[in-house]
Design a protein around this motif. Structure first.
Motif, PDB file in Angstrom:
ATOM      1  N   PHE A 313      25.312  53.611  48.614  1.00 23.74           N
ATOM      2  CA  PHE A 313      24.908  53.918  49.502  1.00 23.74           C
ATOM      3  C   PHE A 313      23.437  53.024  49.950  1.00 23.74           C
ATOM      4  N   ARG A 314      23.138  52.397  49.049  1.00 23.50           N
ATOM      5  CA  ARG A 314      21.987  50.734  48.700  1.00 23.50           C
ATOM      6  C   ARG A 314      22.528  50.021  48.395  1.00 23.50           C
ATOM      7  N   PRO A 315      23.551  48.541  49.105  1.00 24.06           N
ATOM      8  CA  PRO A 315      23.732  47.541  48.648  1.00 24.06           C
ATOM      9  C   PRO A 315      23.053  46.802  48.365  1.00 24.06           C
ATOM     10  N   GLU A 316      21.703  47.009  49.672  1.00 32.08           N
ATOM     11  CA  GLU A 316      20.472  45.561  48.619  1.00 32.08           C
ATOM     12  C   GLU A 316      19.518  45.570  47.860  1.00 32.08           C
ATOM     13  N   GLY A 317      20.003  47.124  47.290  1.00 31.53           N
ATOM     14  CA  GLY A 317      19.255  47.529  46.157  1.00 31.53           C
ATOM     15  C   GLY A 317      17.587  47.014  46.638  1.00 31.53           C
ATOM     16  N   LEU A 318      16.406  48.027  45.510  1.00 28.63           N
ATOM     17  CA  LEU A 318      16.029  48.773  45.446  1.00 28.63           C
ATOM     18  C   LEU A 318      14.545  47.485  46.345  1.00 28.63           C
ATOM     19  N   LEU A 319      14.743  46.024  45.576  1.00 28.31           N
ATOM     20  CA  LEU A 319      13.733  45.284  46.727  1.00 28.31           C
ATOM     21  C   LEU A 319      14.446  44.350  47.277  1.00 28.31           C
ATOM     22  N   GLY A 320      15.581  44.580  47.695  1.00 30.54           N
ATOM     23  CA  GLY A 320      16.263  43.454  48.247  1.00 30.54           C
ATOM     24  C   GLY A 320      16.630  43.918  49.572  1.00 30.54           C
ATOM     25  N   GLU A 321      17.057  42.775  50.707  1.00 33.42           N
ATOM     26  CA  GLU A 321      16.482  42.568  52.273  1.00 33.42           C
ATOM     27  C   GLU A 321      18.072  42.628  52.365  1.00 33.42           C
ATOM     28  N   ARG A 322      18.700  43.573  53.934  1.00 34.36           N
ATOM     29  CA  ARG A 322      19.377  43.908  53.528  1.00 34.36           C
ATOM     30  C   ARG A 322      20.525  42.137  55.000  1.00 34.36           C
ATOM     31  N   THR A 323      21.013  42.151  54.965  1.00 31.69           N
ATOM     32  CA  THR A 323      21.958  40.972  55.405  1.00 31.69           C
ATOM     33  C   THR A 323      22.968  40.990  55.665  1.00 31.69           C
ATOM     34  N   PRO A 324      22.641  40.273  57.458  1.00 30.81           N
ATOM     35  CA  PRO A 324      24.642  40.657  58.692  1.00 30.81           C
ATOM     36  C   PRO A 324      25.755  40.774  57.345  1.00 30.81           C
ATOM     37  N   GLU A 325      25.973  39.623  56.049  1.00 35.13           N
ATOM     38  CA  GLU A 325      26.520  39.921  55.450  1.00 35.13           C
ATOM     39  C   GLU A 325      26.859  41.254  54.555  1.00 35.13           C
TER      40      GLU A 325
END
Length: 327
Positions: A313-325
């Protein structure tokens, strides 16, 4: 949900016991455990931030470092609780310095031998190599130390350092914070303010561009592995002073720390610490509270269930940023 849980448990304790002692003591345990997980999680997130590599061997380096710490502290220095607080404290600090230095070099050596030749290979190649290195490190620990558990938990006093409103913070848990907090402060300063830290951030952002600007990428990667190894060694010593450990301890705890890094946002240092504290609180609540919790037998399932949920549901985590990859 994580923010609501302490409130619900606190209201239940007030209604049944008339105080917040139980949940307060579990919060203390969660902070102490989470601080140890944070040191290991930071190692995962540092390496991933630079190389986009999940270093599967990191948990086993942590376990081996704890066993080596037991040899240095209990056998070489022969520190015992009866020696007094100054001798025990000095022995712990000396062991910390020795193990952090040794495993910084060890981790950099692993990178140089196992990962550097695969720097330009497909990403699956270094990942498989990391799994192989994990087994090698684990079997080295097995060959040297056997299957018996090692522990230094008797060295530190479990008496309360202070008590507030019936909530006690024991000396053995307080010493964990005395070591972890300065390490986190120094790491934050190093990454944010030093020349090498800026090189690490530049390499993490764009390795090719960093090399074009004159940054020694190979040296920067080696320094990153040295930092990860030293943090693993600090975590190994602190875990030894709190619990029992043996050659395969790093497999499970490595997965827990990796979960913490993913929850916070792998590649994000602040996120790794936040994720580790959340995992520590969840573990403490599940194992220390008796109301509407499944108990310690379910701790692993809950932690890894959280890992799966975050990845879905949120692979970038709480403080991460979503990247194209990762999108």
């Amino acid at each position: 949900l994580l923010l609501v849980m302490p409130v619900v448990f606190g209201l239940h304790d007030l209604a049944t016991d008339g105080n917040l002692t139980r949940i307060g003591n579990n919060l203390v345990a969660g902070v102490s455990n989470g601080a140890i997980w944070a040191l290991i999680a930071l190692g995962y997130t540092l390496v991933y931030g630079i190389l986009q590599l999940i270093n599967c061997a990191h948990g086993d380096v942590f376990a081996l470092s704890g066993l080596v710490a037991s040899t240095v502290l209990l056998n070489v220095l022969d520190v015992q609780r009866a020696d007094g607080i100054l001798v025990v404290g000095g022995g712990v600090l000396l062991t910390l310095v020795v193990c952090m230095a040794f495993f910084a070099i060890t981790n950099a050596t692993i990178e140089r031998i196992a990962y550097k030749p695969l720097r330009h290979s497909p990403r699956l190649a270094p990942l498989i190599t990391a799994v192989g290195v994990s087994f090698i490190v684990q079997n080295v620990a097995l060959a040297i130390y056997g299957v018996d558990f090692e522990s230094g938990s008797d060295l530190l006093s479990k008496d309360p350092a202070f008590t507030i409103a019936g909530i006690s913070y024991d000396w053995n848990k307080l010493i964990v914070l005395f070591i972890v907090v300065p390490l986190l402060v120094v790491l934050t300063w190093f990454v944010a303010a030093t020349r090498q830290g800026k090189a690490m951030r530049a390499t993490a952002q764009d390795r090719e561009a960093a090399a074009m600007m004159g940054i020694d990428v190979n040296r920067t990667i080696s320094v990153t592995f040295m930092l990860a190894g030293s943090l693993a060694a600090a975590g190994g010593l602190l875990f030894l002073l709190e619990f029992n450990m043996r050659y395969d301890t790093g497999f499970e705890l490595g997965l827990i720390a990796f979960t913490a890094a993913v929850v916070g946002g792998i590649g994000n240092l602040t996120g790794a610490v936040l994720g580790a504290l959340l995992i520590g609180f969840i573990q403490a609540f599940n194992e220390g509270l008796t109301w509407m919790t499944p108990g310690s037998d379910w701790t692993r399932s809950i932690v890894f269930g959280i890992l799966i949920a975050v990845l879905v549901f949120r692979p970038e985590g709480l403080l991460g940023e979503r990247t194209p990859e990762g999108a």
